[in-house]
Design a protein around this motif. Sequence first.
Motif, PDB file in Angstrom:
ATOM      1  N   SER A   1      35.843  39.446  43.337  1.00 39.98           N
ATOM      2  CA  SER A   1      35.259  40.541  44.111  1.00 39.98           C
ATOM      3  C   SER A   1      34.556  41.539  43.204  1.00 39.98           C
ATOM      4  CB  SER A   1      36.360  41.253  44.920  1.00 39.98           C
ATOM      5  OG  SER A   1      36.969  40.363  45.820  1.00 39.98           O
ATOM      6  N   LEU A   2      35.205  41.841  42.081  1.00 42.67           N
ATOM      7  CA  LEU A   2      34.618  42.786  41.131  1.00 42.67           C
ATOM      8  C   LEU A   2      33.351  42.207  40.504  1.00 42.67           C
ATOM      9  CD1 LEU A   2      35.266  45.624  40.142  1.00 42.67           C
ATOM     10  CD2 LEU A   2      36.456  44.612  38.196  1.00 42.67           C
TER      11      LEU A   2
ATOM     12  N   THR B   1      25.006  45.025  42.441  1.00 40.48           N
ATOM     13  CA  THR B   1      24.579  46.407  42.243  1.00 40.48           C
ATOM     14  C   THR B   1      25.200  46.964  40.965  1.00 40.48           C
ATOM     15  OG1 THR B   1      24.482  48.600  43.273  1.00 40.48           O
ATOM     16  CG2 THR B   1      26.509  47.322  43.590  1.00 40.48           C
ATOM     17  N   ALA B   2      24.839  48.194  40.634  1.00 42.44           N
ATOM     18  CA  ALA B   2      25.451  48.890  39.516  1.00 42.44           C
ATOM     19  C   ALA B   2      26.371  49.953  40.092  1.00 42.44           C
ATOM     20  CB  ALA B   2      24.382  49.527  38.627  1.00 42.44           C
ATOM     21  N   PRO B   3      27.621  49.602  40.386  1.00 40.83           N
ATOM     22  CA  PRO B   3      28.496  50.515  41.136  1.00 40.83           C
ATOM     23  C   PRO B   3      29.041  51.648  40.279  1.00 40.83           C
ATOM     24  CG  PRO B   3      29.724  48.568  40.483  1.00 40.83           C
ATOM     25  CD  PRO B   3      28.299  48.351  40.022  1.00 40.83           C
ATOM     26  N   GLY B   4      29.380  52.709  40.974  1.00 44.83           N
ATOM     27  CA  GLY B   4      30.096  53.790  40.327  1.00 44.83           C
ATOM     28  C   GLY B   4      31.590  53.502  40.336  1.00 44.83           C
ATOM     29  N   VAL B   5      32.348  54.407  39.730  1.00 45.49           N
ATOM     30  CA  VAL B   5      33.797  54.211  39.642  1.00 45.49           C
ATOM     31  C   VAL B   5      34.438  54.213  41.022  1.00 45.49           C
ATOM     32  CG1 VAL B   5      35.949  55.174  38.743  1.00 45.49           C
ATOM     33  CG2 VAL B   5      33.877  55.238  37.339  1.00 45.49           C
TER      34      VAL B   5
ATOM     35  N   VAL C   1      36.518  48.662  46.142  1.00 49.71           N
ATOM     36  CA  VAL C   1      36.494  47.196  46.203  1.00 49.71           C
ATOM     37  C   VAL C   1      37.795  46.612  45.673  1.00 49.71           C
ATOM     38  CG1 VAL C   1      35.383  45.135  45.238  1.00 49.71           C
ATOM     39  CG2 VAL C   1      33.992  47.004  46.136  1.00 49.71           C
ATOM     40  N   LEU C   2      38.299  47.170  44.567  1.00 45.63           N
ATOM     41  CA  LEU C   2      39.553  46.665  43.997  1.00 45.63           C
ATOM     42  C   LEU C   2      40.737  46.889  44.937  1.00 45.63           C
ATOM     43  CD1 LEU C   2      39.283  47.602  40.216  1.00 45.63           C
ATOM     44  CD2 LEU C   2      39.349  45.318  41.215  1.00 45.63           C
ATOM     45  N   VAL C   3      40.748  48.050  45.595  1.00 41.73           N
ATOM     46  CA  VAL C   3      41.834  48.317  46.545  1.00 41.73           C
ATOM     47  C   VAL C   3      41.795  47.304  47.689  1.00 41.73           C
ATOM     48  CG1 VAL C   3      42.664  49.929  48.302  1.00 41.73           C
ATOM     49  CG2 VAL C   3      42.106  50.756  46.012  1.00 41.73           C
TER      50      VAL C   3
END
Length: 420
Positions: free
Chosen positions: A366-367, A374-378, A384-386
């Motif tokens: 998923s990560l 995209t270039a995701p923010g924190v 997504v991790l949750v």
Amino acid sequence: MTVTTPRPREPLPIDTVGIETVLDVVIPVYNEEAGLEPCIRRLHAHLTTKFPYGFRITIADNASTDSTLAVARRLADELAEVTVVYLAEQGRGRALRTAWSTSDAAVLAYMEVDLSTDLAALPPLVAPLISGHSDLAIGSRLARGARVVRGPKRELISRCYNLLLRGTLAARFTDAQCGFKAIRADVARRLLPRVHDPAWFFDTELLVLAQRAGLRIHEVPVDWVDDPDSRVDILATAIADLRGIARLTRATATGAVPVSRLRDQLGRGPIRVDTPGVPVSLPTQLVRFAAVGVASTLAYLLLFLLLRLGMSAQPANLLALLVTAVGNTTANRRLTFGIRGTRGAGRHQFEGLVVFGLGLALTSGSLALLHALTAPGVALELAVLVGANLAATVLRFLLLRGWVFHPRRQSWPSPGDDRP
């Protein structure tokens, strides 16, 4: 501590003397004007030559809009053993409940009009019911010895559905949706009023209630060839099944299903526990699984911090995950699923690592997909991790309950297993 429960009383064999109709085979149909006649003629010929008792074939028309009903009535006029039941509403479960509830046969069965299941499996299906060995019998496409011809999509859906049943409802049968089942009429009279689904989930609900009531369910591995002209709406059926699972899970957890009363009515007494100590309650298992998960997470964080003092982050993370995965499997084996002794422990650890790997692949994948798109923010990464970790946790629980620690598998000997 070993818990001993009384063995359910054995069902009595059916006295076929004086019974005109021993077997009633129901064929639910909806708009099957082309395939109905060859199906009925083939089934009638098979029963006439292979079945030694009186039989009936009941065509249950689910409000067909073509000439299915006319074909059915013509067959009934020609063949004395064929009857027709017409329903103004659709639904396979509704058709089976109606036809079975009004039948005077000692054994009630049903099969699909496409005859995907080889009819050679019919005598082995009903024989245990006539003899009194079993209460229900089901054809299984997933049991050892079955020979199945179908596409990978349907194979995957079928296996995932039955794994879901094991994880949520602790199902011990291997194939809930195979359209090839039989039940003793005396058992059906007790169970049918408790089965509420009018459609495809009817089979699953019937089997779960039968299992909870301590009834014997006999499985027959079948030869099964997929019908390429099947008109089943897979998505709609899957959604309906998920709703049925949620409803039945809630009903069994809250006591809305009167399992004890049903066992008393059927004369089975307390259900036999094949694996002493295995918790039966799904809520209890969920609470214990969550507690083990919290403890594992804390242990992982502590171990990671200690290892990080002497090595880089990646190897420290991998080693901490492996150690806590082994500990997590051991704790769930003992606390959540109540399995004691060393028998099967090696297999459980190996399969636990497989489950851990699948969860890791889900979160890491998923990560990786997020970064590829995209270039995701924190904040987005954490979201997504949750979500991925929640999905991985659900997957882990279902696999542990429905595969690794499933009660039915604990009686299978494995090479090299030590006795407790």
